[in-house]
Design a protein around this motif. Structure first.
Motif, PDB file in Angstrom:
ATOM      1  N   GLY A 240      39.540  35.157  36.012  1.00  0.00           N
ATOM      2  CA  GLY A 240      40.258  35.845  37.073  1.00  0.00           C
ATOM      3  C   GLY A 240      39.396  36.808  37.873  1.00  0.00           C
ATOM      4  O   GLY A 240      39.646  37.036  39.062  1.00  0.00           O
ATOM      5  N   ALA A 241      38.359  37.347  37.257  1.00  0.00           N
ATOM      6  CA  ALA A 241      37.504  38.314  37.952  1.00  0.00           C
ATOM      7  C   ALA A 241      36.699  37.675  39.067  1.00  0.00           C
ATOM      8  O   ALA A 241      36.222  38.373  39.972  1.00  0.00           O
ATOM      9  CB  ALA A 241      36.568  38.988  36.950  1.00  0.00           C
ATOM     10  N   GLN A 245      41.314  38.361  44.716  1.00  0.00           N
ATOM     11  CA  GLN A 245      42.363  39.182  44.119  1.00  0.00           C
ATOM     12  C   GLN A 245      43.601  39.286  44.998  1.00  0.00           C
ATOM     13  O   GLN A 245      44.727  39.273  44.497  1.00  0.00           O
ATOM     14  CB  GLN A 245      41.819  40.587  43.824  1.00  0.00           C
ATOM     15  CG  GLN A 245      40.645  40.601  42.851  1.00  0.00           C
ATOM     16  CD  GLN A 245      40.992  39.996  41.507  1.00  0.00           C
ATOM     17  OE1 GLN A 245      41.951  40.416  40.868  1.00  0.00           O
ATOM     18  NE2 GLN A 245      40.213  39.010  41.075  1.00  0.00           N
ATOM     19  N   ALA A 246      43.414  39.389  46.309  1.00  0.00           N
ATOM     20  CA  ALA A 246      44.563  39.582  47.195  1.00  0.00           C
ATOM     21  C   ALA A 246      45.447  38.347  47.240  1.00  0.00           C
ATOM     22  O   ALA A 246      46.678  38.434  47.141  1.00  0.00           O
ATOM     23  CB  ALA A 246      44.090  39.939  48.595  1.00  0.00           C
ATOM     24  N   ARG A 247      44.817  37.168  47.368  1.00  0.00           N
ATOM     25  CA  ARG A 247      45.593  35.924  47.456  1.00  0.00           C
ATOM     26  C   ARG A 247      44.715  34.766  47.023  1.00  0.00           C
ATOM     27  O   ARG A 247      43.620  34.578  47.562  1.00  0.00           O
ATOM     28  CB  ARG A 247      46.119  35.705  48.867  1.00  0.00           C
ATOM     29  CG  ARG A 247      46.871  34.392  49.056  1.00  0.00           C
ATOM     30  CD  ARG A 247      47.363  34.259  50.481  1.00  0.00           C
ATOM     31  NE  ARG A 247      48.494  35.141  50.747  1.00  0.00           N
ATOM     32  CZ  ARG A 247      48.844  35.568  51.956  1.00  0.00           C
ATOM     33  NH1 ARG A 247      48.125  35.207  53.004  1.00  0.00           N
ATOM     34  NH2 ARG A 247      49.881  36.356  52.113  1.00  0.00           N
ATOM     35  N   GLN A 248      45.176  33.983  46.059  1.00  0.00           N
ATOM     36  CA  GLN A 248      44.396  32.868  45.522  1.00  0.00           C
ATOM     37  C   GLN A 248      45.328  31.718  45.171  1.00  0.00           C
ATOM     38  O   GLN A 248      46.341  31.903  44.496  1.00  0.00           O
ATOM     39  CB  GLN A 248      43.629  33.301  44.272  1.00  0.00           C
ATOM     40  CG  GLN A 248      42.893  32.188  43.556  1.00  0.00           C
ATOM     41  CD  GLN A 248      41.619  31.770  44.253  1.00  0.00           C
ATOM     42  OE1 GLN A 248      40.763  32.600  44.547  1.00  0.00           O
ATOM     43  NE2 GLN A 248      41.488  30.474  44.505  1.00  0.00           N
ATOM     44  N   TRP A 289      45.230  37.205  34.457  1.00  0.00           N
ATOM     45  CA  TRP A 289      46.299  36.925  35.408  1.00  0.00           C
ATOM     46  C   TRP A 289      47.528  36.405  34.651  1.00  0.00           C
ATOM     47  O   TRP A 289      47.440  36.090  33.465  1.00  0.00           O
ATOM     48  CB  TRP A 289      45.847  35.896  36.446  1.00  0.00           C
ATOM     49  CG  TRP A 289      44.801  36.432  37.401  1.00  0.00           C
ATOM     50  CD1 TRP A 289      43.985  37.515  37.220  1.00  0.00           C
ATOM     51  CD2 TRP A 289      44.470  35.899  38.678  1.00  0.00           C
ATOM     52  NE1 TRP A 289      43.172  37.688  38.294  1.00  0.00           N
ATOM     53  CE2 TRP A 289      43.437  36.709  39.215  1.00  0.00           C
ATOM     54  CE3 TRP A 289      44.930  34.819  39.423  1.00  0.00           C
ATOM     55  CZ2 TRP A 289      42.868  36.467  40.455  1.00  0.00           C
ATOM     56  CZ3 TRP A 289      44.368  34.572  40.664  1.00  0.00           C
ATOM     57  CH2 TRP A 289      43.350  35.390  41.175  1.00  0.00           C
ATOM     58  N   GLU A 305      49.014  36.475  43.907  1.00  0.00           N
ATOM     59  CA  GLU A 305      48.676  37.670  44.677  1.00  0.00           C
ATOM     60  C   GLU A 305      48.508  38.814  43.705  1.00  0.00           C
ATOM     61  O   GLU A 305      49.381  39.061  42.868  1.00  0.00           O
ATOM     62  CB  GLU A 305      49.759  37.979  45.719  1.00  0.00           C
ATOM     63  CG  GLU A 305      49.829  36.950  46.843  1.00  0.00           C
ATOM     64  CD  GLU A 305      50.875  37.267  47.893  1.00  0.00           C
ATOM     65  OE1 GLU A 305      51.569  38.305  47.746  1.00  0.00           O
ATOM     66  OE2 GLU A 305      51.003  36.494  48.852  1.00  0.00           O
ATOM     67  N   ASP A 306      47.356  39.457  43.776  1.00  0.00           N
ATOM     68  CA  ASP A 306      47.022  40.541  42.848  1.00  0.00           C
ATOM     69  C   ASP A 306      47.161  40.099  41.392  1.00  0.00           C
ATOM     70  O   ASP A 306      47.626  40.862  40.531  1.00  0.00           O
ATOM     71  CB  ASP A 306      47.895  41.767  43.115  1.00  0.00           C
ATOM     72  CG  ASP A 306      47.664  42.337  44.513  1.00  0.00           C
ATOM     73  OD1 ASP A 306      46.504  42.340  44.957  1.00  0.00           O
ATOM     74  OD2 ASP A 306      48.646  42.748  45.156  1.00  0.00           O
ATOM     75  N   GLY A 307      46.777  38.852  41.119  1.00  0.00           N
ATOM     76  CA  GLY A 307      46.764  38.351  39.748  1.00  0.00           C
ATOM     77  C   GLY A 307      48.099  37.919  39.192  1.00  0.00           C
ATOM     78  O   GLY A 307      48.191  37.575  38.013  1.00  0.00           O
TER      79      GLY A 307
END
Length: 447
Positions: A240-241, A245-248, A289, A305-307
């Motif tokens: 996840g790192a 982070q904002a949107r994936q 996440w 979004e944000d994990g």
């Protein structure tokens, strides 16, 4: 869009601009000839067992790939009604209304294997790992007692092996924080071969639905009861790192999933969307996440979004427009959605891109596909960004008779969203004016 001039649209040449829609592709011919190993009368040394893993299409394909498996046949088992596909679906509806307490058949596969090449334990390892046995009367998106997890045995010895392996796998699931196995283990009482259309379904329809996702928990094999090679380690989850982070967007796949390969070829291999995308063979969320619920089928596309999961899209049947519409509904603002999906129009002279004059490309805000180049943009005085020519193949044309007018609507060829209209009052060399809403354009300046 309002017309700058009310010129007759006959001159616009509707017959040459209007397109019927997306072109259908001819299905590629498939070699459906069975492997000679899978034909002929059974060998007396062969064994068989009947397994229910939800939809039998995916189960048949998964288990047929095991070395030593001679044949896998789709069928119905251990019910109290007629064994036909339509009857089973209808009976499940009757059961839900409480109008019958007769037991429904389970969709199953009859696995015939050579015990000299593969053990029953190895077959059952594939069974446990290829679906989620904790879901009761469902498997993923398929809900009903006909989709129950089941092992129907042909001998007390098979029953003993199945029960021992269920306990062994339950320990692994419990350690991972998963639920209780609901798999029914019972002697086979009734078996009916399914209709021919359901045999080898995913070989005949390689892009078909395969609703198997598994738990992501490997069967804990030991040398005393199972060949370690049959219990392959589960693929590691994404880190996840390393993701946006904002949107994936994460595409959860399986190695033997035809629909996944289809989605990759039609969508992922041409990805230009501003949304970051990653692929995963693990059925677990990226590290750190969270998923809202377990994965049920492949491919499953999860927007984070944000994990945290905010939306998901399950399966792919070749309708890329439907996928892009789903993504657009997640990432566009309400004002953008009104224009894109409801054929709305922004007020004249309010668009953010009206005065954009830098060299660059105006792209679809969902797919990122190029729509117009800046050198084709001109000041029409209409109050909307105007262009005299689109990028080749970027738009489609559609007749629009709304609001008492007869116009030609233009949409993005890649996503299908509404862009605006085209009129025949533009400058040379095309003499056309593509009148487009700023809200459904993203400007990408040249480097």
């Amino acid at each position: 869009m309002k017309q700058k001039h009310r010129w007759p649209l006959i001159a616009l040449g509707l017959s040459t601009l209007l397109q019927a829609g997306l072109d259908s592709q001819a299905a590629q011919a498939q070699d459906l000839t069975r492997d000679p190993l899978r034909s002929g009368p059974p060998d007396p040394a062969d064994e068989s067992i009947v397994l229910g893993m939800g939809c039998f299409w995916g189960a048949e394909k998964r288990l047929s790939e095991l070395p030593g498996v001679i044949d896998v046949e789709s069928g119905y088992a251990n019910g109290e009604i007629e064994g036909t596909y339509d009857t089973i679906l209808a009976h499940e509806r009757i059961r839900r209304r409480g109008a019958s307490d007769k037991r429904n058949h389970a969709e199953v596969v009859k696995v015939r294997f050579d015990p000299r090449r593969i053990t029953l334990e190895q077959v059952l390892v594939k069974f446990w790992e290829s679906h989620d046995p904790t879901q009761g009367d469902r498997q993923g998106n398929d809900v009903g007692s006909n989709y129950r997890s089941a092992i129907y045995t042909n001998s007390p010895e098979q029953t003993a092996v199945a029960e021992r392996m269920r306990a062994h796998y339950q320990a692994a699931l419990t350690q991972a924080g998963r639920g209780t196995i609901t798999t029914e283990i019972a002697p086979l009482s009734v078996y009916v071969r399914a209709e021919e259309e359901h045999q080898d379904y995913l070989r005949k329809n390689p892009h078909g639905y395969c609703g198997l996702g598994g738990t992501g928990i490997a069967y804990p094999g030991t040398t005393s009861d199972i060949d370690k090679a049959a219990a392959l380690p589960s693929p590691a989850p994404l880190d996840g790192a390393t993701l946006a982070q904002a949107r994936q967007l994460v595409v959860f796949e399986a190695e033997d999933c035809g629909a996944c390969q289809h989605f990759k070829a039609e969508v992922l291999d041409h990805w230009q969307s501003p949304v970051a995308v990653a692929r995963s063979l693990s059925f677990s969320a990226p590290t750190g996440w969270t998923l809202d619920k377990p994965l049920f089928a492949t491919p499953t596309l999860v927007l984070f979004e944000d994990g945290r999961e905010v939306a998901r899209y399950t399966g792919y049947d070749g309708d890329s427009g439907r996928f892009w519409a789903w993504l657009g509904l997640q990432i566009l603002t309400p004002e953008q959605r009104r224009v894109a999906f409801e054929q709305g129009t922004e007020r004249a002279f309010t668009g953010s891109l009206l005065d954009e004059k830098r060299p660059g490309t105006f792209v679809d805000p969902i797919t990122g596909a190029p729509l117009f180049r800046s050198e084709t943009k001109f000041d029409s005085g209409s109050g909307w960004p105007s262009f005299f020519n689109p990028v080749d193949g970027a738009i489609t044309f559609h007749e629009d008779v709304s609001h008492g007018m007869r116009r030609v609507e233009v949409r993005s060829a890649s996503s299908g969203i509404h862009l605006g209209h085209v009129f025949e009052d533009g400058p040379p060399p095309t003499k056309r004016r593509y009148c487009i809403n700023s809200r459904v354009l993203t400007f990408v300046p040249d480097l």
